[in-house]
Write an enzyme that holds these catalytic residues in place. Structure first.
Site, PDB file in Angstrom:
ATOM      1  N   ASP A   7       0.887  -1.170   0.000  1.00 20.90           N
ATOM      2  CA  ASP A   7       0.000   0.000   0.000  1.00 20.90           C
ATOM      3  C   ASP A   7       0.923   1.217   0.000  1.00 20.90           C
ATOM      4  OD1 ASP A   7      -2.275   1.592   0.199  1.00 20.90           O
ATOM      5  OD2 ASP A   7      -2.209   1.598   2.384  1.00 20.90           O
ATOM      6  N   GLU A  68      -1.198  -1.175  -4.897  1.00 24.32           N
ATOM      7  CA  GLU A  68      -2.449  -0.447  -5.098  1.00 24.32           C
ATOM      8  C   GLU A  68      -2.304   0.499  -6.275  1.00 24.32           C
ATOM      9  OE1 GLU A  68      -4.809   0.956  -1.645  1.00 24.32           O
ATOM     10  OE2 GLU A  68      -4.850   2.858  -2.728  1.00 24.32           O
ATOM     11  N   ASP A 141      -2.562   1.035   7.004  1.00 25.89           N
ATOM     12  CA  ASP A 141      -1.778   0.782   5.793  1.00 25.89           C
ATOM     13  C   ASP A 141      -1.287  -0.662   5.745  1.00 25.89           C
ATOM     14  OD1 ASP A 141      -1.014   3.948   5.106  1.00 25.89           O
ATOM     15  OD2 ASP A 141      -1.159   3.449   7.227  1.00 25.89           O
TER      16      ASP A 141
END
Lengths: 179, 179
Positions: A7, A68, A141
């Site tokens: 992430d 991501e 996260d």
């Protein structure tokens, strides 16, 4: 199948490694956050992220890296940093020949909660349940990185079949032209 | 003072090396473009940019790297790629301990043409004149990279004096506290 989920972020880059195959219980191999100081120069922050990701790749040897996919709808300043951190993660993986997959936030949420509009708490709760953890990983996260890895494991079979079909079609088309 | 200017982009990354000091005629040491195939995977494109930038750093050993500061006002898709390519350039420089400076497009235009709203042709014409070239460098990304390097050489004295002043102030403040 062992997947490192990333992430991306300049201040906090969530990282999580999950092992397993679709349809069987999954295992968390590791979870953490690569942090860089807010007041450091951008170049040095990118070097710190590179070193952090390299450590995770060295230690866990994932077969896939899932990052991501960054959109720029949100806060402009944040999005630039996110795009730059994601570039470093993709670079580290591609340099080692590890396939990189990008998944959108809503794909990830839909994969682990059934809804593309689920909130952070819901994602954290499902990651905790799916990986049979005693508590949701912190910070968010880190949980998001695990969710990315889970999403990749569950989506990969279909993607791989699609890639095989495309490759087969391309090969046949070439044969047709050269016959 | 030898500066590598980088006009970041995924498809075309302009690179140009300029040598000189403010107030004296400048010399172009090299100019070119690092290209990556549009249909390649993003991770592989970033690896190709890294290899290209590394070659320029190896060959020309610049003391500074000047990169165009990316804004997200423009086309969303392009800006993401530009941010990612700039991250790779900054990473390559910072990893070698080469200071990285970011200059905005209008700073660069103002430095070489006197106007922050100058067009590509005007920037190309001034780069040609300032570096005493026989023709404007092509493509425009290459000319922009040279303009970035020129901008850095001309702006650097003031920036360095500012950095010195800030460092001196910080040192004095520390002395004050520990006295």
């Amino acid at each position: 199948m062992r997947v490192l989920g990333v992430d991306p972020g300049l201040t906090r880059c969530g990282v999580g490694v999950v092992e397993g195959v679709a349809g069987r219980p999954l295992t968390m191999v590791g979870v953490g956050v690569v942090r860089t100081p807010v007041d450091a120069e951008l170049g040095h922050r990118l070097v710190a992220i590179e070193q952090g990701i390299e450590q995770w790749l060295d230690e866990h040897r994932p077969e896939f890296v899932a990052v991501e996919r960054v959109f720029s709808q949100h806060n402009v300043r944040t999005v630039m940093g996110t795009a730059q951190a994601s570039a470093v993660a993709m670079l580290c993986a591609a340099r080692r020949g590890i396939p990189v997959a990008l998944h959108t936030p809503s794909e990830v949420k839909a994969a682990v909660t059934g809804s593309g509009r689920a909130d952070k708490a819901q994602v954290g709760a499902m990651v905790t349940r799916l990986l049979r953890l005693s508590a949701p990983p912190r910070p968010a996260d880190a949980a998001d990185a695990l969710a990315l890895a889970i999403c990749h494991i569950w989506r990969a079979p279909a993607q791989n079949r699609l890639q095989q079909a495309v490759a087969l079609h391309a090969a046949n088309a070439t044969k047709g032209r050269t016959a």
